[in-house]
Design a protein around this motif. Structure first.
Motif, PDB file in Angstrom:
ATOM      1  N   THR A   1       0.826  -1.201   0.000  1.00  0.00           N
ATOM      2  CA  THR A   1       0.000   0.000   0.000  1.00  0.00           C
ATOM      3  C   THR A   1       0.861   1.254   0.000  1.00  0.00           C
ATOM      4  O   THR A   1       2.011   1.231   0.459  1.00  0.00           O
ATOM      5  N   GLY A   2       0.293   2.313  -0.509  1.00  0.00           N
ATOM      6  CA  GLY A   2       1.017   3.578  -0.525  1.00  0.00           C
ATOM      7  C   GLY A   2       0.709   4.433   0.680  1.00  0.00           C
ATOM      8  O   GLY A   2       1.215   5.556   0.792  1.00  0.00           O
ATOM      9  N   TYR A   3      -0.127   3.923   1.622  1.00  0.00           N
ATOM     10  CA  TYR A   3      -0.552   4.725   2.757  1.00  0.00           C
ATOM     11  C   TYR A   3      -0.189   4.035   4.072  1.00  0.00           C
ATOM     12  O   TYR A   3      -0.272   2.808   4.192  1.00  0.00           O
ATOM     13  N   THR A   4       0.203   4.820   5.057  1.00  0.00           N
ATOM     14  CA  THR A   4       0.494   4.299   6.388  1.00  0.00           C
ATOM     15  C   THR A   4      -0.782   4.337   7.209  1.00  0.00           C
ATOM     16  O   THR A   4      -1.176   5.386   7.722  1.00  0.00           O
TER      17      THR A   4
ATOM     18  N   SER B   1      -0.285 -11.984   5.944  1.00  0.00           N
ATOM     19  CA  SER B   1       1.060 -12.283   6.452  1.00  0.00           C
ATOM     20  C   SER B   1       1.873 -11.039   6.791  1.00  0.00           C
ATOM     21  O   SER B   1       2.610 -11.022   7.772  1.00  0.00           O
ATOM     22  N   ASP B   2       1.754  -9.988   5.972  1.00  0.00           N
ATOM     23  CA  ASP B   2       2.539  -8.778   6.234  1.00  0.00           C
ATOM     24  C   ASP B   2       1.867  -7.588   5.565  1.00  0.00           C
ATOM     25  O   ASP B   2       1.016  -7.746   4.674  1.00  0.00           O
ATOM     26  N   PHE B   3       2.287  -6.409   5.978  1.00  0.00           N
ATOM     27  CA  PHE B   3       1.702  -5.153   5.499  1.00  0.00           C
ATOM     28  C   PHE B   3       2.866  -4.206   5.200  1.00  0.00           C
ATOM     29  O   PHE B   3       3.521  -3.719   6.114  1.00  0.00           O
TER      30      PHE B   3
ATOM     31  N   LEU C   1      -2.128   2.360  10.283  1.00  0.00           N
ATOM     32  CA  LEU C   1      -1.844   1.368  11.306  1.00  0.00           C
ATOM     33  C   LEU C   1      -3.087   0.611  11.750  1.00  0.00           C
ATOM     34  O   LEU C   1      -3.039  -0.593  11.991  1.00  0.00           O
ATOM     35  N   VAL C   2      -4.215   1.296  11.870  1.00  0.00           N
ATOM     36  CA  VAL C   2      -5.453   0.639  12.289  1.00  0.00           C
ATOM     37  C   VAL C   2      -5.860  -0.420  11.270  1.00  0.00           C
ATOM     38  O   VAL C   2      -6.211  -1.549  11.624  1.00  0.00           O
ATOM     39  N   LEU C   3      -5.791  -0.047  10.002  1.00  0.00           N
ATOM     40  CA  LEU C   3      -6.131  -0.999   8.938  1.00  0.00           C
ATOM     41  C   LEU C   3      -5.129  -2.147   8.914  1.00  0.00           C
ATOM     42  O   LEU C   3      -5.505  -3.303   8.718  1.00  0.00           O
ATOM     43  N   ALA C   4      -3.844  -1.829   9.108  1.00  0.00           N
ATOM     44  CA  ALA C   4      -2.808  -2.861   9.103  1.00  0.00           C
ATOM     45  C   ALA C   4      -3.075  -3.893  10.186  1.00  0.00           C
ATOM     46  O   ALA C   4      -3.017  -5.110   9.941  1.00  0.00           O
ATOM     47  N   ARG C   5      -3.373  -3.415  11.395  1.00  0.00           N
ATOM     48  CA  ARG C   5      -3.657  -4.342  12.495  1.00  0.00           C
ATOM     49  C   ARG C   5      -4.880  -5.206  12.183  1.00  0.00           C
ATOM     50  O   ARG C   5      -4.901  -6.411  12.470  1.00  0.00           O
TER      51      ARG C   5
END
Length: 305
Positions: free
Chosen positions: A89-92, A106-108, A94-98
C-alpha cells in the motif's frame, strides 16, 4: 551477491506498471529461481490462482480498479486457501494494518519503504510462518485422531472450573451421557457424593505440588447410577491457547473383582492349609507316634528271655 536458490512462484496483483517493474527487479535481485505472474485486476487474478498449479506467495496492492481495501482482501482470501498474502500500500494506516493482520494477512508493507532486503525478509518470514502453521494443524489433527479414535474413555476439562471441554466417543458410550450433557457437567458430577471431598483434596494437593502428571484409582458413576472402578491417568496440555487437563480413564471394575476373588480364594486355601496342619495332621502325627512306641515295646518284649 548470493541469491536464494529456493524455487519460488509469486503472483503480483498490482495495477501500477511502474510499481510492478520495481517489485520484479527486487525479486530477481534476491531469488535465483523465481516465476512471477502479474495481474492488474482481482477478477483476472482469481483466474490465475485457479489455473496455476502452485503459487507460493501473493503480493497484493490494496487498491485495485475493481475492489479495494478490506473487501478486496476478504475476496482474495476466499480463493487463496493457505497461500500467504503480503499487502502492498502507498498509505500508512496502522489501524487498517492491524485489522488485516488479525484476519490472516502475512505482512503489510508501505510501497515507499520497500527495498530488496525488506521484501525478501517479508517473503521468507511469510513462508516460514505458513510452514509453522501447517505443522500446528498437523499436530492438532494427530491429537484429534488419537483422542477421538481412542478405545479408552478420554476427556479434557478446565482446570479452574472443572467443566468438561471435550469428550471422546468412547467416554460417551461408556458413561452414557451425550456430548452436550457432558459439556454441562463438571468432573465432580461423575463421582459418588461421598468421594467429592476426596477429589477436591486430590486436586488441591496436585496444585500445591505443581504436579503435571497423575495416576490413581477412583470410583466413577455412570448415567445409569452404576458405580465403576477406574484407573486414571492425567496430564496438562495446551488446548485452544489455554492450559487444560487431559484424562484417560480405564475401567478396571472386572479386574479388581477378579483380584478380590483370587484374594478370597487365597484366604480359603490358607485356612485349609492351617486346618490340615493343626486339626488333621497334628492328631494324626500323635497317633503315628503312639503306634511307633507300641511297635517298639512289642519288639523289646520279644527280646526278653
Amino acid at each position: 551477491m548470493l541469491k536464494d536458490n529456493q524455487p519460488l512462484s509469486i503472483l503480483i496483483i498490482e495495477d501500477n506498471l511502474g510499481d510492478f517493474v520495481l517489485l520484479e527487479d527486487y525479486l530477481h535481485e534476491k531469488f535465483e529461481t523465481i516465476q512471477i505472474f502479474h495481474e492488474e485486476l482481482f477478477s483476472s487474478a482469481i483466474s490465475t490462482i485457479k489455473s496455476v498449479k502452485k503459487i507460493d506467495i501473493i503480493l497484493l496492492d490494496l487498491i485495485l480498479p475493481d475492489f479495494q481495501r478490506e473487501i478486496l482482501v476478504d475476496k482474495v482470501q476466499k480463493h487463496t486457501g493457505d497461500i500467504p498474502v503480503i499487502i502492498l500500500t502507498g498509505y500508512t494506516e496502522l489501524v487498517l494494518a492491524r485489522k488485516l493482520l488479525s484476519v490472516g494477512v502475512s505482512d503489510f508493507l508501505i510501497k515507499d519503504e520497500i527495498n530488496p532486503e525488506i521484501l525478501y525478509k517479508s517473503i521468507i518470514y511469510s513462508l516460514e510462518r505458513k510452514s509453522y502453521i501447517r505443522g500446528l494443524k498437523k499436530t492438532k489433527k494427530t491429537y484429534q485422531d488419537l483422542f477421538n479414535l481412542s478405545p479408552q474413555p478420554m476427556w479434557l476439562y478446565d482446570i479452574s472450573s472443572l467443566h468438561f471441554l471435550d469428550i471422546n466417543q468412547a467416554a460417551i458410550v461408556k458413561y452414557g451421557y451425550t456430548f452436550e450433557e457432558f459439556r454441562s457437567m463438571t468432573i465432580k458430577d461423575i463421582r459418588p457424593a461421598n468421594e467429592v471431598e476426596l477429589l477436591e483434596d486430590s486436586l488441591s494437593q496436585r496444585m500445591l505440588n505443581d504436579s503435571d502428571r497423575f495416576a490413581g484409582f477412583f470410583t466413577h458413576v455412570l448415567k445409569s447410577g452404576e458405580n465403576i472402578s477406574v484407573e486414571i491417568y492425567s496430564s496438562n496440555i495446551e488446548y485452544d491457547n489455554k492450559l487444560v487437563r487431559l484424562v484417560l480413564a480405564n475401567d478396571v471394575t472386572d479386574k479388581l473383582e477378579y483380584l478380590k476373588k483370587i484374594e478370597a480364594q487365597n484366604v480359603k486355601l490358607k485356612n485349609i492349609a492351617w486346618t490340615q496342619s493343626h486339626i488333621v495332621r497334628a492328631p494324626l502325627s500323635r497317633i503315628l507316634g503312639i503306634i511307633n512306641l507300641l511297635e517298639l515295646e512289642a519288639f523289646n518284649s520279644d527280646d526278653l528271655p
